[in-house]
Scaffold this motif. Structure first.
Motif, short mmCIF file in Angstrom:
data_model
loop_
_atom_site.label_atom_id
_atom_site.label_comp_id
_atom_site.label_asym_id
_atom_site.label_seq_id
_atom_site.Cartn_x
_atom_site.Cartn_y
_atom_site.Cartn_z
N ARG A 158 0.84 -1.20 0.00
CA ARG A 158 0.00 0.00 0.00
C ARG A 158 0.88 1.27 0.00
O ARG A 158 0.56 2.26 -0.67
CB ARG A 158 -0.95 -0.03 1.19
CG ARG A 158 -1.91 -1.22 1.13
CD ARG A 158 -2.74 -1.39 2.39
NE ARG A 158 -3.40 -2.68 2.41
CZ ARG A 158 -4.58 -2.94 1.87
NH1 ARG A 158 -5.24 -1.98 1.25
NH2 ARG A 158 -5.12 -4.15 1.92
N TYR A 159 1.96 1.25 0.76
CA TYR A 159 2.91 2.38 0.72
C TYR A 159 3.51 2.53 -0.67
O TYR A 159 3.65 3.66 -1.18
CB TYR A 159 4.04 2.14 1.73
CG TYR A 159 3.75 2.60 3.13
CD1 TYR A 159 4.19 3.84 3.59
CD2 TYR A 159 3.05 1.79 4.02
CE1 TYR A 159 3.94 4.26 4.89
CE2 TYR A 159 2.80 2.19 5.32
CZ TYR A 159 3.24 3.44 5.75
OH TYR A 159 2.98 3.85 7.04
N LEU A 160 3.86 1.41 -1.28
CA LEU A 160 4.51 1.45 -2.59
C LEU A 160 3.52 1.87 -3.68
O LEU A 160 3.88 2.66 -4.57
CB LEU A 160 5.11 0.08 -2.91
CG LEU A 160 6.28 -0.33 -2.02
CD1 LEU A 160 6.59 -1.82 -2.18
CD2 LEU A 160 7.53 0.49 -2.33
N ASP A 161 2.32 1.36 -3.62
CA ASP A 161 1.34 1.64 -4.66
C ASP A 161 0.94 3.11 -4.69
O ASP A 161 0.71 3.68 -5.76
CB ASP A 161 0.10 0.76 -4.46
CG ASP A 161 -0.87 0.84 -5.61
OD1 ASP A 161 -0.45 0.52 -6.75
OD2 ASP A 161 -2.03 1.23 -5.40
N THR A 162 0.89 3.74 -3.52
CA THR A 162 0.51 5.15 -3.46
C THR A 162 1.68 6.08 -3.75
O THR A 162 1.49 7.30 -3.89
CB THR A 162 -0.05 5.51 -2.07
OG1 THR A 162 0.95 5.26 -1.08
CG2 THR A 162 -1.29 4.71 -1.76
N GLY A 163 2.90 5.53 -3.80
CA GLY A 163 4.07 6.35 -4.03
C GLY A 163 4.66 6.95 -2.77
O GLY A 163 5.59 7.77 -2.85
N ASP A 164 4.16 6.56 -1.61
CA ASP A 164 4.71 7.06 -0.36
C ASP A 164 6.08 6.46 -0.06
O ASP A 164 6.81 6.98 0.80
CB ASP A 164 3.76 6.76 0.80
CG ASP A 164 2.49 7.60 0.74
OD1 ASP A 164 2.54 8.70 0.17
OD2 ASP A 164 1.45 7.14 1.24
N ALA A 165 6.41 5.37 -0.73
CA ALA A 165 7.73 4.76 -0.60
C ALA A 165 8.09 4.13 -1.94
O ALA A 165 7.21 3.74 -2.71
CB ALA A 165 7.74 3.70 0.49
N GLU A 166 9.38 4.06 -2.20
CA GLU A 166 9.86 3.41 -3.42
C GLU A 166 10.52 2.07 -3.11
O GLU A 166 10.47 1.16 -3.94
CB GLU A 166 10.87 4.31 -4.14
CG GLU A 166 10.28 5.60 -4.68
CD GLU A 166 9.31 5.36 -5.84
OE1 GLU A 166 9.50 4.39 -6.59
OE2 GLU A 166 8.37 6.17 -5.98
N THR A 167 11.12 1.95 -1.93
CA THR A 167 11.85 0.74 -1.55
C THR A 167 11.56 0.39 -0.10
O THR A 167 11.73 1.23 0.78
CB THR A 167 13.37 0.93 -1.73
OG1 THR A 167 13.64 1.36 -3.07
CG2 THR A 167 14.11 -0.37 -1.47
N VAL A 168 11.11 -0.83 0.13
CA VAL A 168 10.77 -1.29 1.48
C VAL A 168 11.53 -2.58 1.79
O VAL A 168 11.55 -3.51 0.97
CB VAL A 168 9.26 -1.54 1.62
CG1 VAL A 168 8.93 -2.03 3.03
CG2 VAL A 168 8.46 -0.29 1.29
N LEU A 169 12.12 -2.62 2.96
CA LEU A 169 12.77 -3.83 3.46
C LEU A 169 11.87 -4.44 4.53
O LEU A 169 11.51 -3.77 5.50
CB LEU A 169 14.14 -3.49 4.07
CG LEU A 169 14.86 -4.62 4.82
CD1 LEU A 169 15.26 -5.74 3.87
CD2 LEU A 169 16.08 -4.08 5.57
N ILE A 170 11.50 -5.70 4.34
CA ILE A 170 10.73 -6.44 5.34
C ILE A 170 11.64 -7.49 5.95
O ILE A 170 12.27 -8.27 5.23
CB ILE A 170 9.49 -7.11 4.73
CG1 ILE A 170 8.57 -6.07 4.10
CG2 ILE A 170 8.75 -7.92 5.79
CD1 ILE A 170 7.40 -6.69 3.34
N VAL A 171 11.69 -7.51 7.28
CA VAL A 171 12.56 -8.45 8.00
C VAL A 171 11.70 -9.27 8.95
O VAL A 171 10.99 -8.72 9.80
CB VAL A 171 13.66 -7.72 8.78
CG1 VAL A 171 14.61 -8.72 9.42
CG2 VAL A 171 14.43 -6.78 7.86
N SER A 172 11.77 -10.59 8.81
CA SER A 172 11.01 -11.50 9.66
C SER A 172 11.94 -12.52 10.29
O SER A 172 13.02 -12.80 9.78
CB SER A 172 9.95 -12.26 8.84
OG SER A 172 8.90 -11.42 8.43
N GLY A 173 11.48 -13.09 11.39
CA GLY A 173 12.26 -14.16 12.01
C GLY A 173 12.05 -14.22 13.50
O GLY A 173 11.72 -13.21 14.14
N ASP A 174 12.22 -15.40 14.03
CA ASP A 174 12.03 -15.63 15.46
C ASP A 174 13.03 -16.66 15.97
O ASP A 174 13.57 -17.46 15.20
CB ASP A 174 10.60 -16.13 15.73
CG ASP A 174 9.58 -15.01 15.64
OD1 ASP A 174 9.47 -14.27 16.63
OD2 ASP A 174 8.92 -14.88 14.59
#
Length: 310
Positions: free
Chosen positions: A108-124
């Motif tokens: 949603r951030y990317l589609d609206t143009g509020d961000a161009e590059t997002v890093l998602i980090v997961s893990g436990d």
């Protein structure tokens, strides 16, 4: 379609393994931290994408149990990656399906143009919360980290086609860790019930709940999205337990177009879905133009499903 594309991915897996019969589980050693796993996965994802940490617009932490209460895990990962740059950082938490929620939010951030590059980090590091007396869960979980870099896509052909998430609060306490944070803060630990600080699961009740709610949830998603099973190249489900295979059969998901590696890896909690997605990408099992389904259940009881065109 919410335009975005995966441009990098990385994983981190402890070297130490333990075996329970023919099943393999990965457990971190005492000199490795949760944050170490997350940062290693993030660095590999950025390297694969050819992106410097200072280019990131947003970091989303998507772990079931974070590194510490404050600040958010995403901020701690960002600190290890760079002390400059311009990124925002925050966490999302839908426990085992946190990565799917994070992809939904990031798109949603990317589609609206509020961000161009997002890093998602997961893990436990589930092994640090396990109760050896509760064999069912003690022999199920593995530690791991995974990360992806999402970028706003130039064209309309790639991105999130549809997504859905729902929680059935009737089953909220079937899977939980009760101790910690405001319910039982550190200063109250001496008088608290020690078992509250360990993972507790009513596996049978959780399984029955999952079997009860998932068929209608999946059917409704496919009806609303218009996505047919034949449109899907691969289902990437949360590797919840040995019941995964029978559950996928019940949902009518073809065995040759789904991932079921519980025996070899166990339940990796929030890393489960992105770790298996990364393996499928590395193996060439899926590629550009393919539609994949990320799905699973989590504590809450929460169900999550997202269709992504690569």
């Amino acid at each position: 379609m919410r335009n975005c594309e995966i441009v990098g991915w990385g994983t981190s897996l402890p070297e130490r393994t333990v075996r329970f019969g023919d099943e393999v589980r990965y457990r971190i050693s005492d000199d490795v931290s949760h944050l170490d796993l997350l940062v290693e996965a993030a660095e590999r994802a950025l390297a694969k994408a050819g992106i410097a940490a200072d280019e990131i617009d947003l970091v989303i932490g998507a772990s079931a149990a974070g590194v510490q209460p404050i600040p958010c895990t995403a901020a701690l990962v960002l600190e290890r990656l760079t002390l400059t740059g311009h990124a925002a950082a925050f966490d999302v938490n839908s426990t085992c399906t946190s990565f799917i929620t994070a992809v939904d939010v990031a798109s949603r951030y990317l589609d609206t143009g509020d961000a161009e590059t997002v890093l998602i980090v997961s893990g436990d590091v589930g092994s640090r919360f396990l109760n050896p007396a509760q064999r069912e869960s003690y022999e199920l979980f593995s530690d791991a980290g995974a990360a992806v870099v999402l970028r706003r896509s130039a064209g309309p052909a790639t991105g999130v086609i549809a997504s859905a998430q729902r929680t059935w609060p009737t089953y909220a306490h079937d899977t939980e860790i009760r101790g910690g944070l405001s319910r039982s803060p550190a200063q109250a630990y001496a008088d608290a019930e020690p078992a509250d600080y360990l993972f507790d699961m009513d596996g049978r009740r959780a399984l029955l709940a999952m079997m009860r709610v998932l068929p209608d949830f999946f059917a409704d998603f496919h009806d609303r999205s218009g996505i047919a099973y034949d449109d899907i190249a691969l289902w990437v489900p949360h590797q919840a337990s040995a019941a995964l295979g029978p559950m996928l059969d019940r949902l009518g998901i073809p065995a040759d177009r789904r991932i079921d590696e519980v025996t070899g890896f166990g339940n990796m909690v929030s890393a489960s879905v992105p770790f298996m997605l990364a393996r499928a990408l590395d193996a060439g099992r899926i590629g550009r133009g393919d539609t994949v389904i990320l799905c699973g259940t989590a504590a809450g009881l929460t169900a999550n499903i997202l269709a992504l065109r690569l």
